[in-house]
Design a protein around this motif. Structure first.
Motif, PDB file in Angstrom:
ATOM      1  N   ASP A 147       0.816  -1.214   0.000  1.00 25.45           N
ATOM      2  CA  ASP A 147       0.000   0.000   0.000  1.00 25.45           C
ATOM      3  C   ASP A 147       0.850   1.265   0.000  1.00 25.45           C
ATOM      4  O   ASP A 147       0.327   2.370   0.176  1.00 25.45           O
ATOM      5  N   SER A 177       3.838 -10.555   0.738  1.00 26.87           N
ATOM      6  CA  SER A 177       2.884  -9.571   0.222  1.00 26.87           C
ATOM      7  C   SER A 177       3.329  -9.169  -1.181  1.00 26.87           C
ATOM      8  O   SER A 177       4.492  -9.337  -1.553  1.00 26.87           O
ATOM      9  N   SER A 190       1.626 -12.862 -12.599  1.00 28.37           N
ATOM     10  CA  SER A 190       0.450 -12.853 -13.467  1.00 28.37           C
ATOM     11  C   SER A 190       0.799 -13.356 -14.851  1.00 28.37           C
ATOM     12  O   SER A 190       1.895 -13.092 -15.368  1.00 28.37           O
ATOM     13  N   ALA A 387      -3.663  -6.402  -8.199  1.00 28.62           N
ATOM     14  CA  ALA A 387      -5.053  -6.715  -7.851  1.00 28.62           C
ATOM     15  C   ALA A 387      -5.223  -8.196  -7.537  1.00 28.62           C
ATOM     16  O   ALA A 387      -5.915  -8.568  -6.572  1.00 28.62           O
ATOM     17  N   GLN A 388      -4.566  -9.038  -8.326  1.00 28.10           N
ATOM     18  CA  GLN A 388      -4.657 -10.481  -8.074  1.00 28.10           C
ATOM     19  C   GLN A 388      -4.004 -10.855  -6.739  1.00 28.10           C
ATOM     20  O   GLN A 388      -4.530 -11.674  -5.987  1.00 28.10           O
ATOM     21  N   ASN A 389      -2.856 -10.241  -6.444  1.00 30.43           N
ATOM     22  CA  ASN A 389      -2.174 -10.508  -5.167  1.00 30.43           C
ATOM     23  C   ASN A 389      -3.043 -10.082  -3.991  1.00 30.43           C
ATOM     24  O   ASN A 389      -3.141 -10.793  -2.981  1.00 30.43           O
ATOM     25  N   SER A 390      -3.681  -8.907  -4.094  1.00 35.63           N
ATOM     26  CA  SER A 390      -4.500  -8.408  -2.994  1.00 35.63           C
ATOM     27  C   SER A 390      -5.706  -9.312  -2.740  1.00 35.63           C
ATOM     28  O   SER A 390      -6.142  -9.474  -1.591  1.00 35.63           O
ATOM     29  N   SER A 391      -6.224  -9.921  -3.824  1.00 34.66           N
ATOM     30  CA  SER A 391      -7.410 -10.773  -3.702  1.00 34.66           C
ATOM     31  C   SER A 391      -7.052 -12.245  -3.498  1.00 34.66           C
ATOM     32  O   SER A 391      -7.938 -13.069  -3.298  1.00 34.66           O
ATOM     33  N   ARG A 392      -5.749 -12.568  -3.591  1.00 34.92           N
ATOM     34  CA  ARG A 392      -5.278 -13.958  -3.499  1.00 34.92           C
ATOM     35  C   ARG A 392      -5.964 -14.845  -4.540  1.00 34.92           C
ATOM     36  O   ARG A 392      -6.402 -15.958  -4.256  1.00 34.92           O
ATOM     37  N   ILE A 393      -6.066 -14.312  -5.769  1.00 34.30           N
ATOM     38  CA  ILE A 393      -6.648 -15.075  -6.861  1.00 34.30           C
ATOM     39  C   ILE A 393      -5.712 -15.020  -8.059  1.00 34.30           C
ATOM     40  O   ILE A 393      -4.732 -14.260  -8.058  1.00 34.30           O
ATOM     41  N   LYS A 394      -6.010 -15.810  -9.086  1.00 37.23           N
ATOM     42  CA  LYS A 394      -5.201 -15.813 -10.301  1.00 37.23           C
ATOM     43  C   LYS A 394      -6.124 -15.871 -11.512  1.00 37.23           C
ATOM     44  O   LYS A 394      -6.944 -16.784 -11.628  1.00 37.23           O
ATOM     45  N   TRP A 395      -6.010 -14.891 -12.389  1.00 40.78           N
ATOM     46  CA  TRP A 395      -6.806 -14.873 -13.605  1.00 40.78           C
ATOM     47  C   TRP A 395      -6.121 -15.696 -14.693  1.00 40.78           C
ATOM     48  O   TRP A 395      -4.903 -15.898 -14.668  1.00 40.78           O
TER      49      TRP A 395
END
Length: 456
Positions: A147, A177, A190, A387-395
């Motif tokens: 942040d 992080s 990503s 954005a993917q790291n913050s949401s702990r997801i992978k597109w």
């Protein structure tokens, strides 16, 4: 701004922005925004530190590390790290200044920064680079965070260096992080990040071609400089879309196609292998015995712009100031319709003036797009990685590529619309994209800074 004779690169970037603002109707329509110039042109913070590391022969080495945290109005500081012996404060200030407005044009929540070190990785072992990265991150880790400031790679900082830097941060701070982008796919990276700058550049130019009612890439001759990450993926995307890649280059010389064939995907793959080993283009092509029969020539110590014959599109993708005034005139004479920077500030001011004059005066003029717009795809996908790291997801790869294409389309349309809106020459069928990019980025940042009380 006071004269900065010791910071020529930063002064050039500042003067380019101011020239666009002054030669438009911006300050007539929004006179208060002029006050912001003296504020936005000074970094919020500059961090300089020593980097001490031990080489394999036991010698102590000292380098100069920097992080220019230029502007955090729109989000955390965001911008790459460059490890190269030419790194100095002027170059990093210019890059950080450009990054403010480039990041604004992506539409994502990112401020502008740049950093690096005058470290030369050529000839260094993996062990030496690991030790250097550990020492560099020991100090930098105090000043970054998901942040606060999220660096990325740049010249001399690829996947290996990002890995060593990320590992060092994790050990020093005892946390995982998303404090770096360009990470490996198995540890937070990503899809499409390595390809993003080159792909985004080609997508942006595709919108220029379409707006100009000039078909698509099929059959168009595309001159590219550089042979690193940006140049390689731009070349591959051009080939995929039916264009003909007629050149690549590095600091030692350029490779130019002499026939109609151009470079193939296999040629680009071979160059990628050579560059991965930190070798020169000469190691891949100059020594090939049948080079001329294969439809190529290698020219020592030259950039490609004067040697390509007919050119439809030029994509400078190596480093700053790689097209000068004479080379710009050569491209215009060769019929070049589109110039877009894959590198940051790839054209000297004299070259930009040549292209802009030709755009204004010729029915088939050369249309120029600056790096802060045309190469914004790299930092855009870095923002998507955050954005993917913050949401702990992978597109998926398709998801990221589609988002990249949408961002580059929106960036082009913003530059086009803003260039038209604030132009003093509204009759020209091709508005100035450099003015559009500079004005759109500046307005967004300046108005946000006013809302936050940074100027009043």
């Amino acid at each position: 701004m006071s004269n900065l004779p010791s910071e020529p690169e930063f002064k050039q970037a500042y003067d380019e922005l101011v020239s666009s603002l002054e030669n438009s109707t911006l300050f007539e329509q929004k006179p208060d925004l002029r006050k912001c110039l003296k504020v936005v042109s000074v970094p919020e913070r500059i961090i300089q530190f020593r980097v001490v590391w031990e080489s394999d022969d036991g010698q102590i080495n000292v380098n100069n590390g920097f992080r220019v945290q230029f502007n955090s109005t729109l989000g955390p500081y965001k911008g790459g790290l460059r490890f190269h012996p030419t790194v100095n404060l002027s170059i990093l200030k210019f890059l950080g200044f450009e990054q403010i407005f480039k990041n604004a044009l992506t539409g994502l929540a990112m401020g502008g920064a740049k950093g690096g070190c005058d470290f030369d990785s050529k000839g260094k072992s993996d062990n030496e680079i690991r030790k250097f990265c550990n020492s560099f991150m020991r100090e930098l880790s105090r000043h970054i965070g998901p942040d606060t400031d999220v660096p990325a790679g740049d010249i001399g900082v690829g996947g290996r260096e990002i890995g060593y830097l990320f590992g060092a941060y994790k050990r020093y701070r005892n946390e995982w992080s998303g404090i770096l982008t360009g990470k490996g796919l198995s540890w937070g990276g990503s899809f499409i990040r390595p390809e993003a700058t080159g792909y985004g550049l080609v997508y942006y130019v595709g919108h220029m071609i379409k707006h100009n009612n000039d078909g698509d890439y099929k059959g168009k001759r595309v001159a590219i400089s550089g042979s690193g990450n940006v140049a390689q993926y731009a070349a591959l995307k051009v080939i995929e879309l039916g264009g003909i890649v007629i050149s690549l280059s590095d600091s030692k010389g350029c490779l130019v196609a002499t026939g109609d064939q151009g470079l193939t995907k296999e040629d680009i793959d071979e160059i990628a292998e050579v560059k991965l080993k930190r070798l020169a283009l000469t190691d891949a092509f100059k020594k090939r015995p049948n080079l001329s029969q294969e439809g190529f020539k290698y020219i020592d110590g030259e950039r490609p712009w004067k040697h390509c014959g007919k050119v439809d599109i030029a994509l400078p993708s190596a480093t700053q100031n790689e097209i000068n005034g004479d080379e710009a005139k050569a491209l215009v004479d060769a019929g070049c319709k589109y110039v877009a920077e894959g590198s940051n500030m790839g054209c000297e001011q004299e070259a930009i003036e040549v292209f802009e004059q030709n755009r204004r005066s010729s029915e088939k003029g050369t249309w120029y797009a600056p790096g802060k717009a045309a190469n914004a795809g790299g930092v855009a996908v870095s923002g998507l990685e955050m954005a993917q790291n913050s949401s702990r997801i992978k597109w998926t790869s398709e998801d990221v590529d589609n988002k990249l294409a949408e961002i580059m389309k929106a960036c082009f349309e913003t530059c086009l619309k803003t260039g038209q809106e604030y132009s003093k020459d509204k009759e020209n069928r091709l508005p100035s994209l450099v003015s559009g990019a500079n004005i759109a980025g500046f307005i967004k940042v300046a108005e946000a800074m006013h809302n936050l009380g940074d100027w009043y």
